[in-house]
Scaffold this active site. Structure first.
Site, PDB file in Angstrom:
ATOM      1  N   ASP A  92       0.802  -1.179   0.234  1.00 57.89           N
ATOM      2  CA  ASP A  92       0.127   0.006   0.042  1.00 57.89           C
ATOM      3  C   ASP A  92       0.924   1.332   0.054  1.00 57.89           C
ATOM      4  OD1 ASP A  92      -2.092   1.601   0.086  1.00 57.89           O
ATOM      5  OD2 ASP A  92      -2.642   1.217   2.305  1.00 57.89           O
TER       6      ASP A  92
ATOM      7  N   ASP B 182      -3.396   2.452  -5.733  1.00 59.66           N
ATOM      8  CA  ASP B 182      -2.129   2.352  -4.757  1.00 59.66           C
ATOM      9  C   ASP B 182      -2.130   1.018  -4.023  1.00 59.66           C
ATOM     10  OD1 ASP B 182      -4.300   3.123  -2.769  1.00 59.66           O
ATOM     11  OD2 ASP B 182      -2.560   3.965  -1.431  1.00 59.66           O
ATOM     12  N   GLU B 183      -2.851   0.085  -4.158  1.00 61.04           N
ATOM     13  CA  GLU B 183      -3.030  -1.004  -3.092  1.00 61.04           C
ATOM     14  C   GLU B 183      -2.979  -2.305  -4.008  1.00 61.04           C
ATOM     15  OE1 GLU B 183      -5.930   0.011  -0.368  1.00 61.04           O
ATOM     16  OE2 GLU B 183      -5.685  -2.060   0.454  1.00 61.04           O
TER      17      GLU B 183
END
Length: 367
Positions: A12, A118-119
Site C-alpha cells: 500500500d 495504490d494497493e
DNA sequence: ATTGAAGTACACG
DNA sequence: CTAACGCGTGTACTTCAAT
C-alpha cells in the site's frame, strides 16, 4: 487444495496522491499538503482524498469534509486530484511489483489483485515442501522489501507492506507498518496479533457496526471472542460468521486476479441545492450520456438502471427499473432514467443536493 | 419454496 | 452549536409479487 498455507503480501502506497504531488513539486515537501475537493475559502462541499503527514498533525485525514480541513489549517497546500497522473504512476508501480515477483521464482505464476490505484495483494504459493517454513516467511519478507526498494528506486515513492497468512492479516499488518515499513505476522502469531486491536480496525467493521458493539461494551477484538458464532450470525448475518473467524486471525477470502465491472455509474453534487428544472434535466442527461458511453466503450450491456437522488439534509433515495431486455442504448438509458427521476420530483419537494445514474451490467449474451 | 425486482444500509479506498 | 460530509463500487438484507 491451493488454499492451504498461503503467504499474502499487501503493498500500500503511503499517502499516495499527496506523495505523488510532493514528488512533482518538491517545494511542497515539509508543508501540509491536502489533495481533494476545492476548499473554496471554507465553503467547498467535497472531501479530502489524501493528506500528507504534516497535514495529519492538524487532524486532517481522508474523507474529512474539505470545509473542515480548511478550518483546521487554511495555510495548507490544497490541490485538486490529478487522476491521469496517479493512474500512470499506478501502472508503473504494478509493473514493478510484477517484475520483482517474477524474478524471485518463489512463485510460478504471479497472483496479484489490484484493489485500488495504490494497493495490491500478492499471493505467494511456495512449493509444498517449503510451505510455512521459517525460511519461506523470510523470503516473503525479503520480497516485500525488494518491491519497496524498486518502487523507491524507479518512482521515488514510499510504500508499506503487510505480510500475513491471509488478506485480513496482511491488511492490518500493513497499517501497523506505516509509514515506509514492513510488518510480518505469521500464521502462529495471527490470533494474538489481532486480539488487542480496537474492533473498528477489523476490515468489514465500520462506524455503524462498531457503534452497535460498543453499546454492549465490546471494545477490542479479544472482547468479541466472548460471542459465539451463533450470536454473531444473529446480530450481523453473513458478516457475523465471517467476523467470528476474523477475530481468531482466520480469513478465507481468495486473492482475485481479475474482477469484471458489475455496474457503471456517475453522480454529481451541486454547488448549492437546487430545484431548477433546467439544471436538473441538463445534469441528468449529461450523466446518462456519460454512463452510456462508458458502458459502450467497454462493450457491455445493461438491464437495470438506478437513479440516485440526495435531498437537502442528506436524505438519499434510489429508484430502479429492470428492462425486459438488456440494452446498450443511450436513448433507452436516458429515457428510463428520466422517468424514474420525475417520480422523485413529484414525491419529494426538498431541494436536491446530488443526482446520480447507474447501469447494472447484464450478461452480454442472448438479447 | 424459489426467484426477481425494488429499495435500503453499510463498507471501503 | 457534534457539524462539516464526494464519488465509484460492491455485498447483504428486507419486502413484495409472481412462479
Amino acid at each position: 487444495m491451493v488454499m492451504a498455507n498461503r503467504i499474502i503480501i499487501l503493498l500500500d502506497m503511503d499517502y499516495f496522491f499527496a506523495q505523488v504531488e510532493e514528488r512533482e513539486s518538491p517545494q511542497f515537501k515539509g508543508k501540509p499538503v491536502v489533495v481533494g475537493a476545492d476548499p473554496k475559502e471554507g465553503k467547498g462541499r467535497g472531501v479530502v482524498s489524501t493528506a500528507n503527514y504534516e497535514a495529519r498533525k492538524y487532524g486532517i485525514h481522508s474523507a474529512l469534509p474539505i470545509s473542515k480541513a480548511w478550518q483546521l489549517c487554511p495555510e495548507a497546500v490544497f490541490l485538486p486530484p490529478n487522476f491521469e497522473l496517479y493512474s500512470r504512476v499506478s501502472e508503473n508501480i504494478m509493473n514493478i511489483i510484477r517484475g520483482v515477483v517474477q524474478s524471485h521464482r518463489l512463485v510460478h505464476e504471479t497472483i496479484l489483485e489490484q484493489v485500488s490505484l495504490d494497493e495490491a495483494y500478492i499471493e505467494i504459493n511456495p512449493k509444498s515442501e517449503t510451505r510455512n517454513s521459517k525460511q519461506t516467511w523470510e523470503k516473503a519478507e525479503k520480497l516485500a522489501q525488494e518491491m519497496r526498494k524498486e518502487i523507491f528506486r524507479k518512482e521515488k515513492l514510499k510504500c508499506s507492506c503487510g505480510v500475513g497468512p491471509n488478506k485480513m492479516i496482511a491488511k492490518i499488518a500493513c497499517e501497523a507498518a506505516k509509514p515506509n515499513g514492513v510488518k510480518v505476522v505469521t500464521e502462529e502469531e495471527a490470533e494474538k496479533f489481532v486480539e488487542s486491536l480496537d474492533i473498528e480496525k477489523m476490515p468489514g467493521i465500520g462506524k455503524k457496526t462498531a457503534a452497535i458493539l460498543h453499546e454492549s461494551n465490546f471494545r477490542t477484538v479479544g472482547d468479541l471472542k466472548k460471542l459465539s458464532e451463533h450470536d454473531l450470525e444473529d446480530l450481523f448475518g453473513k458478516r457475523g460468521s465471517e467476523m467470528y473467524l476474523h477475530v481468531r486471525g482466520i480469513d478465507h477470502a481468495a486473492v482475485e486476479t481479475e474482477r469484471e465491472a458489475k455496474s457503471i455509474g456517475k453522480e454529481v453534487t451541486f454547488e448549492t441545492d437546487t430545484r431548477d428544472p433546467e439544471l436538473l434535466i441538463r445534469t441528468f442527461e449529461s450523466l446518462a450520456k456519460q454512463v452510456a458511453r462508458e458502458v459502450a466503450e467497454q462493450g457491455l450491456v445493461f438491464r437495470t438502471i438506478t437513479v440516485v437522488c440526495r435531498f437537502s439534509g442528506f436524505e438519499t433515495h434510489t429508484k430502479d427499473k429492470t428492462l425486459k431486455k438488456s440494452s446498450s442504448s443511450e436513448a433507452v438509458l436516458r429515457q428510463e432514467a428520466i422517468k424514474l427521476f420525475l417520480r422523485f420530483l413529484t414525491e419529494n419537494q426538498k431541494p436536491i443536493r446530488l443526482l446520480g445514474v447507474r447501469a447494472k451490467i447484464a450478461p452480454k449474451s442472448n438479447m
